[in-house]
Enzyme design. Structure first.
Site, PDB file in Angstrom:
ATOM      1  CG  HIS A  67      -1.839   1.156   1.309  1.00  0.00           C
ATOM      2  ND1 HIS A  67      -3.105   1.147   0.768  1.00  0.00           N
ATOM      3  CD2 HIS A  67      -1.679   2.393   1.867  1.00  0.00           C
ATOM      4  CE1 HIS A  67      -3.677   2.315   0.987  1.00  0.00           C
ATOM      5  NE2 HIS A  67      -2.841   3.093   1.663  1.00  0.00           N
ATOM      6  CD  GLU A  68       1.653   3.617   3.659  1.00  0.00           C
ATOM      7  OE1 GLU A  68       1.936   4.689   3.077  1.00  0.00           O
ATOM      8  OE2 GLU A  68       0.594   3.442   4.283  1.00  0.00           O
ATOM      9  CG  HIS A  78       0.386   6.187  -0.700  1.00  0.00           C
ATOM     10  ND1 HIS A  78      -0.712   6.656  -1.380  1.00  0.00           N
ATOM     11  CD2 HIS A  78      -0.094   5.578   0.430  1.00  0.00           C
ATOM     12  CE1 HIS A  78      -1.808   6.349  -0.698  1.00  0.00           C
ATOM     13  NE2 HIS A  78      -1.458   5.689   0.397  1.00  0.00           N
TER      14      HIS A  78
END
EC number: 3.4.24.-
Length: 358
Positions: free
Chosen positions: A7-8, A11
């Protein structure tokens, strides 16, 4: 932690692609356990509290999305200097990577192991069930349900489970003749396999069994499907899409009071399920990871700060109007959203224990 990392990483990678520089990439919160700084100046951390993670971009000292009412200097390569669509893409990338990660896992699963499927043929009935009342007969084959192709008995059961009380239009085949019928699964209470009593849809049909040994499946209706890489990718994408749509459908019913709240998994129940699944083998854990990754992505898309969806909404408004929402309004919305998220987390935790002991 791998789901959080993916997920990170979404980003971080899309932010870098958009020209936004990152100062910190952290797995976990709180005191740093280990870390290092790369040649780009990004500090990579593993922190003590493994309840999430974050990416901090240059010029975004309040976190990924910036909620401070104080004006920060606009620096080249900072989050604040980026165009609204780049900020929106960076925010959306986290949930997107969770979905893509699920597709990658399922593609590997289908390509490497294939799939054992039971053909969607009626093998038995539950007395006075909706299927009996609809006039189905032994040997009837399910072709479609609400316009979706039925490839296996698993597809049928997964769909019916989430549509208790809802009329479902089925396209059936009987002795070479195709016909259409509408069946409304009744809502029943059952054990979910993890110690909880939950409500789900029941149509009342069973799989075909061996005539000589009713305890076994009829091998004539069991098929081991092998996939090429292209077919595995298509099947994985199809399965991921199904998981997304059914999860959204479930959340809509839950918020509308039409779904059993015990089907919702909070943090403690998720850990319990993960532990139980891990004991059944690597493949089961891999499959659970795929489902959990999509869940993390979808939850983060809720349009409520401090979740990604809330900030994504801010940036979409900026794209449409041509100017950002004022920092003061963003901060007010953030505080309200944070209170809502904390209340929801408390509810999810309480719900886990309530459903265990009720």
């Amino acid at each position: 932690m791998i789901i959080i990392f993916v997920h990170e990483a979404g980003h971080y990678l899309i932010g870098r692609w958009c020209g936004i520089k990152a100062s910190v990439f952290s797995l976990g919160f709180g005191p740093q356990i280990v870390g290092y700084t790369d040649k780009r100046g990004t500090q990579w951390r593993l922190a003590l509290i493994p309840l999430g993670g974050y990416v901090k971009f240059i010029g975004d000292e309040e976190g990924l999305h910036g909620t401070s009412s104080q004006s920060l200097p606009i620096v080249d390569g900072s989050f604040g200097s980026a165009h609204a669509w780049k900020k929106a893409a960076t925010v959306f990338a986290g949930p997107l990577f969770n979905v893509l990660f699920t597709v990658v896992i399922l593609t590997f699963f289908f390509f490497t192991y294939g799939r054992v499927a039971i053909e969607p043929v009626v093998g038995s009935f539950v007395k006075d069930s909706p299927a009996v009342q609809a006039g189905l007969q032994l040997g009837d084959r399910f072709i479609e349900m609400d316009g979706q192709q039925v490839e296996s008995f698993e597809d049928l059961m997964n769909y019916v489970t989430f549509h208790g009380g809802d009329p479902i239009e089925f396209k059936m085949e009987r002795s070479g003749q195709v016909f259409t019928t509408v069946i409304t699964p009744k809502v029943v209470e059952r054990d979910d396999g993890f110690g909880n009593r939950v409500r789900s849809g029941l149509m009342g049909v069973g799989v075909p069994v061996d005539p000589d040994n009713p305890a076994r499946l009829d091998p004539a209706y069991v098929k081991h499907i092998r996939y090429s890489f292209g077919r595995a990718l298509r099947e994985a994408s199809k399965r991921a899409t199904f998981i997304v749509t059914q999860t959204v459908f479930f959340m809509g019913r839950l918020l509308g009071g039409k779904e059993d709240h015990c089907r919702l998994s909070g943090p403690s129940k998720t850990v319990k399920i993960a532990w139980q699944v891990s004991e059944t083998g690597f493949l089961s854990l891999l499959n659970f990871t795929a489902f959990l990754s999509i869940g993390v992505g979808l939850i983060n898309l809720f349009p409520i700060p401090p979740l990604d969806g809330g900030y994504l909404l801010f940036h979409v408004v900026e794209i449409i109007t041509g100017r950002p929402i004022s920092a003061k309004i963003r901060e007010i919305i953030f505080r309200l959203g944070l209170c809502f998220v904390l209340l929801f987390m408390f509810f999810a935790l309480f719900n886990d224990y309530f459903c265990w002991f009720s």
